[in-house]
Design an enzyme around this catalytic site. Structure first.
Site, mmCIF file in Angstrom:
data_model
loop_
_atom_site.group_PDB
_atom_site.id
_atom_site.type_symbol
_atom_site.label_atom_id
_atom_site.label_comp_id
_atom_site.label_asym_id
_atom_site.label_seq_id
_atom_site.Cartn_x
_atom_site.Cartn_y
_atom_site.Cartn_z
ATOM 1 N N ASP A 170 0.825 -1.206 0.000
ATOM 2 C CA ASP A 170 0.000 0.000 0.000
ATOM 3 C C ASP A 170 0.863 1.261 0.000
ATOM 4 O O ASP A 170 1.968 1.254 0.540
ATOM 5 C CB ASP A 170 -0.909 -0.028 1.238
ATOM 6 C CG ASP A 170 -2.117 0.874 1.080
ATOM 7 O OD1 ASP A 170 -2.345 1.405 -0.033
ATOM 8 O OD2 ASP A 170 -2.843 1.056 2.078
ATOM 9 N N GLY A 171 0.319 2.327 -0.587
ATOM 10 C CA GLY A 171 0.987 3.633 -0.512
ATOM 11 C C GLY A 171 1.590 4.112 -1.818
ATOM 12 O O GLY A 171 2.264 5.147 -1.841
ATOM 13 N N ARG A 190 0.054 7.613 -2.677
ATOM 14 C CA ARG A 190 0.539 8.696 -1.806
ATOM 15 C C ARG A 190 2.015 8.992 -2.058
ATOM 16 O O ARG A 190 2.443 10.142 -2.003
ATOM 17 C CB ARG A 190 0.295 8.330 -0.331
ATOM 18 C CG ARG A 190 -1.145 8.583 0.099
ATOM 19 C CD ARG A 190 -1.459 7.921 1.410
ATOM 20 N NE ARG A 190 -1.553 6.480 1.256
ATOM 21 C CZ ARG A 190 -1.490 5.615 2.265
ATOM 22 N NH1 ARG A 190 -1.285 6.048 3.489
ATOM 23 N NH2 ARG A 190 -1.623 4.322 2.036
ATOM 24 N N HIS A 208 2.632 3.414 -9.017
ATOM 25 C CA HIS A 208 2.475 1.983 -9.309
ATOM 26 C C HIS A 208 3.713 1.456 -10.046
ATOM 27 O O HIS A 208 4.153 0.338 -9.818
ATOM 28 C CB HIS A 208 1.217 1.733 -10.137
ATOM 29 C CG HIS A 208 -0.044 2.096 -9.399
ATOM 30 N ND1 HIS A 208 -0.263 1.729 -8.093
ATOM 31 C CD2 HIS A 208 -1.153 2.789 -9.775
ATOM 32 C CE1 HIS A 208 -1.445 2.177 -7.701
ATOM 33 N NE2 HIS A 208 -1.994 2.825 -8.695
ATOM 34 N N TRP A 228 -11.514 -2.377 -8.926
ATOM 35 C CA TRP A 228 -12.248 -1.999 -10.151
ATOM 36 C C TRP A 228 -12.998 -0.693 -9.954
ATOM 37 O O TRP A 228 -13.399 -0.040 -10.914
ATOM 38 C CB TRP A 228 -13.249 -3.096 -10.547
ATOM 39 C CG TRP A 228 -12.624 -4.396 -10.951
ATOM 40 C CD1 TRP A 228 -12.555 -5.520 -10.192
ATOM 41 C CD2 TRP A 228 -12.003 -4.735 -12.212
ATOM 42 N NE1 TRP A 228 -11.910 -6.531 -10.882
ATOM 43 C CE2 TRP A 228 -11.567 -6.075 -12.124
ATOM 44 C CE3 TRP A 228 -11.761 -4.024 -13.393
ATOM 45 C CZ2 TRP A 228 -10.917 -6.736 -13.176
ATOM 46 C CZ3 TRP A 228 -11.110 -4.677 -14.431
ATOM 47 C CH2 TRP A 228 -10.694 -6.006 -14.318
ATOM 48 N N LEU A 265 11.783 -20.035 -4.683
ATOM 49 C CA LEU A 265 10.786 -19.177 -4.024
ATOM 50 C C LEU A 265 9.497 -19.283 -4.829
ATOM 51 O O LEU A 265 9.534 -19.277 -6.059
ATOM 52 C CB LEU A 265 11.277 -17.717 -4.037
ATOM 53 C CG LEU A 265 10.269 -16.648 -3.620
ATOM 54 C CD1 LEU A 265 10.127 -16.596 -2.107
ATOM 55 C CD2 LEU A 265 10.701 -15.264 -4.120
ATOM 56 N N ARG A 312 2.001 -4.979 5.978
ATOM 57 C CA ARG A 312 1.257 -3.973 5.216
ATOM 58 C C ARG A 312 2.041 -2.676 5.291
ATOM 59 O O ARG A 312 2.361 -2.196 6.387
ATOM 60 C CB ARG A 312 -0.153 -3.756 5.768
ATOM 61 C CG ARG A 312 -0.928 -2.748 4.902
ATOM 62 C CD ARG A 312 -2.362 -2.564 5.324
ATOM 63 N NE ARG A 312 -3.050 -1.711 4.352
ATOM 64 C CZ ARG A 312 -4.239 -1.935 3.842
ATOM 65 N NH1 ARG A 312 -4.929 -2.977 4.223
ATOM 66 N NH2 ARG A 312 -4.774 -1.108 2.966
ATOM 67 N N SER A 365 -7.888 -5.736 5.057
ATOM 68 C CA SER A 365 -8.741 -5.560 3.864
ATOM 69 C C SER A 365 -9.319 -6.905 3.440
ATOM 70 O O SER A 365 -9.822 -7.633 4.291
ATOM 71 C CB SER A 365 -7.972 -4.872 2.733
ATOM 72 O OG SER A 365 -7.564 -3.580 3.173
HETATM 73 C C1 FPP Z 1 -1.920 0.199 -3.317
HETATM 74 O O1 FPP Z 1 -1.465 1.503 -3.378
HETATM 75 C C2 FPP Z 1 -1.407 -0.541 -4.417
HETATM 76 C C3 FPP Z 1 -2.158 -1.080 -5.427
HETATM 77 C C4 FPP Z 1 -3.609 -0.959 -5.536
HETATM 78 C C5 FPP Z 1 -1.514 -1.784 -6.511
HETATM 79 C C6 FPP Z 1 -0.269 -2.473 -6.117
HETATM 80 C C7 FPP Z 1 0.488 -2.688 -7.347
HETATM 81 C C8 FPP Z 1 1.819 -2.691 -7.438
HETATM 82 C C9 FPP Z 1 2.745 -2.582 -6.303
HETATM 83 C C10 FPP Z 1 2.452 -2.856 -8.727
HETATM 84 C C11 FPP Z 1 1.697 -3.784 -9.584
HETATM 85 C C12 FPP Z 1 2.175 -5.132 -9.444
HETATM 86 C C13 FPP Z 1 1.795 -6.057 -10.336
HETATM 87 C C14 FPP Z 1 2.424 -7.405 -10.289
HETATM 88 C C15 FPP Z 1 0.788 -5.765 -11.363
HETATM 89 P P1 FPP Z 1 -2.534 2.658 -3.482
HETATM 90 O O2 FPP Z 1 -2.629 3.077 -4.888
HETATM 91 O O3 FPP Z 1 -3.819 2.226 -2.855
HETATM 92 O O4 FPP Z 1 -1.837 3.741 -2.620
HETATM 93 P P2 FPP Z 1 -2.542 4.906 -1.781
HETATM 94 O O5 FPP Z 1 -3.210 4.242 -0.620
HETATM 95 O O6 FPP Z 1 -1.392 5.749 -1.379
HETATM 96 O O7 FPP Z 1 -3.494 5.585 -2.706
#
Ligand code: FPP
Length: 247
Positions: free
Chosen positions: A22-23, A26, A39, A71, A133, A190, A198
């Site tokens: 997460d994050g 931000r 991302h 989604w 792994l 997390r 979640s």
């Molecule tokens: C949460 O951060 C992260 C996600 C929803 C996507 C996680 C994806 C990756 C780390 C890269 C993709 C990996 C693959 C294999 C496709 P957020 O966007 O919710 O962050 P925020 O809480 O700061 O808004």
């Protein structure tokens, strides 16, 4: 027991680590960048995490990369994340395979485009025999939906006369999950500062130790993993029993 032909990692090293990455958003916003940049940086952090996990002797690494609830995000962000998975598979599978990583993708595939499903199937097939792994990528994954799918599978077997209701126990349900054959999560990390599970591996995390880190996922590195593993090593796991010395 360690992986085939390899010594087991010390008991203080978790066998299965789950990560809610997460994050990203931000991290990007703090830099005046679009969320997509977060991302993209998140993929680099994932690559670091895979390498650091293998180095530590972690056997299973499960990462939450797209939830069934994601989604609801703007269409452009959803498309970006779908595309990122394609790019990750295209660019990284050969290297992961060479490093002995087995890839497993869990989640509902029916909502994904057939060409993407084909890529996922091929990546799994190519790496199926690797034993260094196991990287479990949870994509379009929701734990509640996974449990509902498992219940449906068992109900179908009962209706077909292959199973009796009495034979449904926790082991039977476990076998019907996407994670069949994968041991339970020992350590759940997390990032991003929120303290919640979640919709991630609710069943599989039953006795997991949770470590919440304030770092945004794109800044996650080997040192952050070591912090989490040290914290895990300092915890006393009782699995519902008593303290080891008084048991
Ligand atoms: C949460 O951060 C992260 C996600 C929803 C996507 C996680 C994806 C990756 C780390 C890269 C993709 C990996 C693959 C294999 C496709 P957020 O966007 O919710 O962050 P925020 O809480 O700061 O808004």
């Amino acid at each position: 027991m360690g992986r085939e032909g390899q010594p087991a990692a010390p008991a203080s090293v978790p066998r299965h680590v789950g990560v809610i990455m997460d994050g990203n958003g931000r991290w990007a916003e703090a830099r005046g960048l679009p969320r997509s940049a977060g991302h993209k940086a998140g993929i680099d952090a994932l690559r670091r995490m895979v390498r650091a996990s293998a180095d530590l002797g972690i056997e299973y690494l499960s990462v939450y990369s797209f939830s069934t609830e994601n989604w609801r995000r703007p269409r452009a962000e959803v498309s970006f994340l779908l595309d990122l998975l394609r790019r990750f598979i295209r660019q990284d599978v050969a290297e992961l395979h060479a490093a002995g990583t087995r890839i497993k993708i869990i989640g509902a595939r029916e909502d994904l485009e057939p060409s993407l499903v084909k890529m996922l199937d091929e990546a799994e097939k190519l790496t199926a025999e690797n034993n260094k792994l196991t990287l479990v990528v949870a994509f379009n994954y929701g734990s509640k939906q996974e449990l509902a799918r498992a219940a449906k599978k068992l109900a179908t077997e009962v209706a077909a006369g292959k199973l009796t209701p009495d034979q449904i126990d926790d082991a039977a349900l476990e076998r019907a999950l996407d994670t069949d054959g994968i041991p339970p999560v020992d350590l759940l990390i997390r990032t991003g500062g929120e303290q919640r599970i979640s919709n991630f591996m609710l069943w599989q995390c039953a006795y997991a130790e949770f470590v919440f880190l304030p770092v945004f996922w794109p800044d996650f590195d080997g040192a952050a993993l070591q912090t989490a593993v040290d914290e895990f090593g300092a915890r006393e796991r009782r699995f519902g029993g008593l303290k080891a010395q008084t048991a």
